[in-house]
Design an enzyme around this catalytic site. Sequence first.
Site, PDB file in Angstrom:
ATOM      1  N   HIS A  23      24.701 -48.899 -11.897  1.00 50.12           N
ATOM      2  CA  HIS A  23      23.535 -49.314 -11.097  1.00 50.12           C
ATOM      3  C   HIS A  23      23.527 -48.663  -9.714  1.00 50.12           C
ATOM      4  O   HIS A  23      22.953 -49.208  -8.771  1.00 50.12           O
ATOM      5  CB  HIS A  23      23.486 -50.844 -10.915  1.00 50.12           C
ATOM      6  CG  HIS A  23      23.677 -51.609 -12.178  1.00 50.12           C
ATOM      7  ND1 HIS A  23      22.640 -52.040 -12.981  1.00 50.12           N
ATOM      8  CD2 HIS A  23      24.811 -52.004 -12.814  1.00 50.12           C
ATOM      9  CE1 HIS A  23      23.116 -52.673 -14.029  1.00 50.12           C
ATOM     10  NE2 HIS A  23      24.434 -52.661 -13.963  1.00 50.12           N
ATOM     11  N   SER A  52      15.956 -26.626   7.875  1.00 45.10           N
ATOM     12  CA  SER A  52      14.581 -27.050   8.106  1.00 45.10           C
ATOM     13  C   SER A  52      14.034 -26.260   9.284  1.00 45.10           C
ATOM     14  O   SER A  52      14.761 -25.967  10.237  1.00 45.10           O
ATOM     15  CB  SER A  52      14.559 -28.545   8.419  1.00 45.10           C
ATOM     16  OG  SER A  52      13.389 -28.858   9.151  1.00 45.10           O
ATOM     17  N   LYS A  92      19.336 -30.244   9.824  1.00 47.95           N
ATOM     18  CA  LYS A  92      19.228 -30.416   8.372  1.00 47.95           C
ATOM     19  C   LYS A  92      19.914 -29.322   7.566  1.00 47.95           C
ATOM     20  O   LYS A  92      19.895 -28.153   7.924  1.00 47.95           O
ATOM     21  CB  LYS A  92      17.743 -30.442   7.971  1.00 47.95           C
ATOM     22  CG  LYS A  92      17.011 -31.629   8.535  1.00 47.95           C
ATOM     23  CD  LYS A  92      16.987 -32.779   7.565  1.00 47.95           C
ATOM     24  CE  LYS A  92      15.841 -32.593   6.612  1.00 47.95           C
ATOM     25  NZ  LYS A  92      15.632 -33.748   5.768  1.00 47.95           N
ATOM     26  N   GLU A  98      17.693 -29.812  -5.909  1.00 44.58           N
ATOM     27  CA  GLU A  98      16.401 -30.480  -6.133  1.00 44.58           C
ATOM     28  C   GLU A  98      15.569 -29.729  -7.166  1.00 44.58           C
ATOM     29  O   GLU A  98      14.908 -30.322  -8.029  1.00 44.58           O
ATOM     30  CB  GLU A  98      15.623 -30.586  -4.819  1.00 44.58           C
ATOM     31  CG  GLU A  98      16.303 -31.498  -3.797  1.00 44.58           C
ATOM     32  CD  GLU A  98      15.697 -31.316  -2.411  1.00 44.58           C
ATOM     33  OE1 GLU A  98      14.711 -31.992  -2.123  1.00 44.58           O
ATOM     34  OE2 GLU A  98      16.203 -30.489  -1.627  1.00 44.58           O
TER      35      GLU A  98
END
Length: 460
Positions: free
Chosen positions: A157, A278, A284, A291
């Site tokens: 979970h 970024s 970042k 992704e």
Amino acid sequence: MTNRMWGGRFSAGPDEIMTEINASIDFDKRFAAQDIAGSLAHCDMLAATGIITDADAAEIRQGLSTIQTEIDRGTFTFSRALEDIHMNIEARLAELIGPAAGRLHTARSRNDQVATDFRLYVRDVLDTFDAQVKDLQLALVGKAEAHADTIMPGFTHLQSAQPVTFGHHCLAYVEMFARDRARLADARGRLNQSPLGAAALAGTSFPIDREMTAKALGFDGPARNSLDAVSDRDFVLETLAAASICATHLSRLAEELVIWCTAQFGFVRLSDKFSTGSSIMPQKRNPDAAELVRAKVGRILGALNALIVVMKGLPLTYSKDMQEDKEPAFDAFDSLSLALAAMTGMVSDLEPQKETMHAAASSGFATATDLADWLVRALGLPFREAHHITGSIVALAEENACALDQLSLAQMQSVHASISDDVFSVLSVENSVASRTCFGGTAPDNVRAQVKFWQNALRD
Ligand code: ARG
């Protein structure tokens, strides 16, 4: 101009829109090598069976070889007016060698030709996938070897559940990818039958030798039924299904990488090579490659869906609908190949952050099950009762804002009087993982044994 290949009974050429919707050359030019290989096998067989003369066969071979060179050099002109790869090559052959070119299509149709080309193409794709998935497995086994006893929290979970080793986690994916390879190999086995000689749909009256062409093209044998041979595309469906499952596995691993490299988790560091910055937020480091791998399953499964819908309800045998089998499949093949390469790169380069993972494994009362197991073993309690007592001890630790092994013996005994000092021997995460020695468990010794197993199994 009416079509040179089939225009005998036509007086007018096609509408521009007709050419646009009908032509497949823009994408089926990928089949050039397969189409030429198929034609060479067919030509040799036609000569061997005396259907064409050796002299014509020699000219055809020569012409096909010139065409292959032109394609390799990028000097071949693909023409939409000639619809597809089969007719583009045949038309060029006619330009190069004249009338003998017209004999190549004896006892053959574009229907068995395209089915043969696609099978040969998918067979290569399957072999490439197999090699690529194996590379990924090797990268994961490498990490498992280096991190057989690196402790991290295992999750259910996405909640901290029990400590495991990073090596064990890597090997879980090695198992998944092994099943992916088995599925791909299985698809390859069924795919490997030659449609060549099925001709348009009914076979041919010429005395062809289908065994000979099958063998020349590396097929296990000729497909038994001519109608089936030209009309099914289940070999593409199976490959896309196996590819979708593999992409699903990749997406899970990709998602874990995305989570693990957040500042909040900090379990791994992805290399600069697979991260981006970024343009506005200087702090970042984004896991873009992970992704994108996570997302690729969308189009791969989309291709499977598209082709199933195209094939559903199609009457036997060939229908032009089946020309729609190629573009989504090509896109899916390219996507999986790229995703596998990116994942292999990320896995090879990633650096597990041992301290952070260890600290996370030690928090969240991850050794509560070990405590319950100890109560069963040392005090002979039924597991359910041990579970209940452990729950109370966890609540106590929570109240005191400390870890289980930071409670005093007296505090433990306030929950159950018979608890002894020995309990502390099972509360460390090291002890927890080391104790999971059952077959398939996360104990470092098990992981090292499994690493050996895989190093052996993946040796060529
Ligand atoms: N370009 C066609 C395809 O991809 C080749 C087969 C054409 N056959 C035909 N009977 N029109 O499906």
